[in-house]
Design a protein around this motif. Sequence first.
Motif, PDB file in Angstrom:
ATOM      1  N   GLY A 149       4.186  -2.084   5.446  1.00 19.11           N
ATOM      2  CA  GLY A 149       3.828  -1.618   4.108  1.00 19.11           C
ATOM      3  C   GLY A 149       3.965  -2.728   3.077  1.00 19.11           C
ATOM      4  N   PHE A 150       5.036  -3.502   3.201  1.00 21.79           N
ATOM      5  CA  PHE A 150       5.229  -4.634   2.299  1.00 21.79           C
ATOM      6  C   PHE A 150       4.111  -5.659   2.463  1.00 21.79           C
ATOM      7  CE2 PHE A 150       6.957  -8.869   1.444  1.00 21.79           C
ATOM      8  CZ  PHE A 150       7.352  -8.711   0.129  1.00 21.79           C
ATOM      9  N   LEU A 151       3.770  -5.968   3.720  1.00 16.13           N
ATOM     10  CA  LEU A 151       2.693  -6.925   3.976  1.00 16.13           C
ATOM     11  C   LEU A 151       1.339  -6.390   3.516  1.00 16.13           C
ATOM     12  CD1 LEU A 151       3.739  -8.267   7.486  1.00 16.13           C
ATOM     13  CD2 LEU A 151       3.893  -9.446   5.281  1.00 16.13           C
ATOM     14  N   THR A 152       1.151  -5.075   3.630  1.00 17.94           N
ATOM     15  CA  THR A 152      -0.088  -4.462   3.137  1.00 17.94           C
ATOM     16  C   THR A 152      -0.230  -4.713   1.643  1.00 17.94           C
ATOM     17  OG1 THR A 152      -0.069  -2.758   4.847  1.00 17.94           O
ATOM     18  CG2 THR A 152      -1.330  -2.284   2.865  1.00 17.94           C
ATOM     19  N   LYS A 153       0.882  -4.589   0.925  1.00 19.43           N
ATOM     20  CA  LYS A 153       0.840  -4.825  -0.522  1.00 19.43           C
ATOM     21  C   LYS A 153       0.631  -6.308  -0.844  1.00 19.43           C
ATOM     22  CE  LYS A 153       3.661  -4.206  -4.699  1.00 19.43           C
ATOM     23  NZ  LYS A 153       2.657  -4.717  -5.516  1.00 19.43           N
ATOM     24  N   LYS A 154       1.380  -7.182  -0.201  1.00 18.71           N
ATOM     25  CA  LYS A 154       1.341  -8.605  -0.542  1.00 18.71           C
ATOM     26  C   LYS A 154       0.110  -9.315   0.010  1.00 18.71           C
ATOM     27  CE  LYS A 154       4.993  -9.013  -2.968  1.00 18.71           C
ATOM     28  NZ  LYS A 154       4.895  -9.245  -4.382  1.00 18.71           N
ATOM     29  N   VAL A 155      -0.220  -9.087   1.277  1.00 13.01           N
ATOM     30  CA  VAL A 155      -1.303  -9.834   1.912  1.00 13.01           C
ATOM     31  C   VAL A 155      -2.661  -9.207   1.616  1.00 13.01           C
ATOM     32  CG1 VAL A 155      -2.254 -10.580   4.128  1.00 13.01           C
ATOM     33  CG2 VAL A 155       0.213 -10.695   3.725  1.00 13.01           C
ATOM     34  N   GLU A 156      -2.748  -7.887   1.771  1.00 15.35           N
ATOM     35  CA  GLU A 156      -4.036  -7.211   1.578  1.00 15.35           C
ATOM     36  C   GLU A 156      -4.290  -6.861   0.117  1.00 15.35           C
ATOM     37  OE1 GLU A 156      -4.230  -3.898   4.232  1.00 15.35           O
ATOM     38  OE2 GLU A 156      -4.285  -5.168   6.006  1.00 15.35           O
ATOM     39  N   GLY A 157      -3.251  -6.925  -0.720  1.00 15.17           N
ATOM     40  CA  GLY A 157      -3.430  -6.629  -2.138  1.00 15.17           C
ATOM     41  C   GLY A 157      -3.629  -5.152  -2.440  1.00 15.17           C
ATOM     42  N   ARG A 158      -3.159  -4.296  -1.565  1.00 17.16           N
ATOM     43  CA  ARG A 158      -3.275  -2.847  -1.793  1.00 17.16           C
ATOM     44  C   ARG A 158      -2.014  -2.380  -2.520  1.00 17.16           C
ATOM     45  NH1 ARG A 158      -6.986  -0.287   2.330  1.00 17.16           N
ATOM     46  NH2 ARG A 158      -8.112  -2.057   3.170  1.00 17.16           N
ATOM     47  N   ASP A 159      -2.094  -2.363  -3.843  1.00 18.15           N
ATOM     48  CA  ASP A 159      -0.920  -2.114  -4.668  1.00 18.15           C
ATOM     49  C   ASP A 159      -0.432  -0.674  -4.628  1.00 18.15           C
ATOM     50  OD1 ASP A 159      -0.816  -4.762  -5.426  1.00 18.15           O
ATOM     51  OD2 ASP A 159      -2.146  -4.454  -7.142  1.00 18.15           O
ATOM     52  N   ILE A 160      -1.246   0.254  -4.191  1.00 18.46           N
ATOM     53  CA  ILE A 160      -0.813   1.652  -4.093  1.00 18.46           C
ATOM     54  C   ILE A 160      -0.474   1.995  -2.653  1.00 18.46           C
ATOM     55  CG2 ILE A 160      -1.534   4.050  -4.377  1.00 18.46           C
ATOM     56  CD1 ILE A 160      -3.186   3.107  -6.783  1.00 18.46           C
ATOM     57  N   GLN A 161      -1.343   1.649  -1.729  1.00 18.26           N
ATOM     58  CA  GLN A 161      -1.145   2.039  -0.331  1.00 18.26           C
ATOM     59  C   GLN A 161       0.088   1.375   0.283  1.00 18.26           C
ATOM     60  OE1 GLN A 161      -4.454   1.316   2.294  1.00 18.26           O
ATOM     61  NE2 GLN A 161      -3.805   2.955   3.652  1.00 18.26           N
TER      62      GLN A 161
END
Length: 89
Positions: free
Chosen positions: A50-62
């Motif tokens: 989830g952290f990597l999803t936010k940081k790497v993919e730029g998905r600030d909500i998901q």
Amino acid sequence: MINGVVKSDAPTERQEQRKGSALAFLGWTFVVLSLLWLPVVTSPIAVILGFLTKKVEGRDIQGPVIMIAAIACGVLGVLGGLYAGAHRG
């Protein structure tokens, strides 16, 4: 330019979105696994994804939603395992 059409090698937004969804998919997979199998192991993996999803993919909500769901499902998985173990036999 080929036949009046400008050709670009840059990926489209849709291609970028598909390419960047692997971490989110794995995060949600580990969230579900944390309810069913080894929540002490799978829940932290889901939080990291989830952290990597936010940081790497730029998905600030998901990304944060995956992290919160991972923690909640991990706790429920541990409690469910304790309950099942206490009522066994």
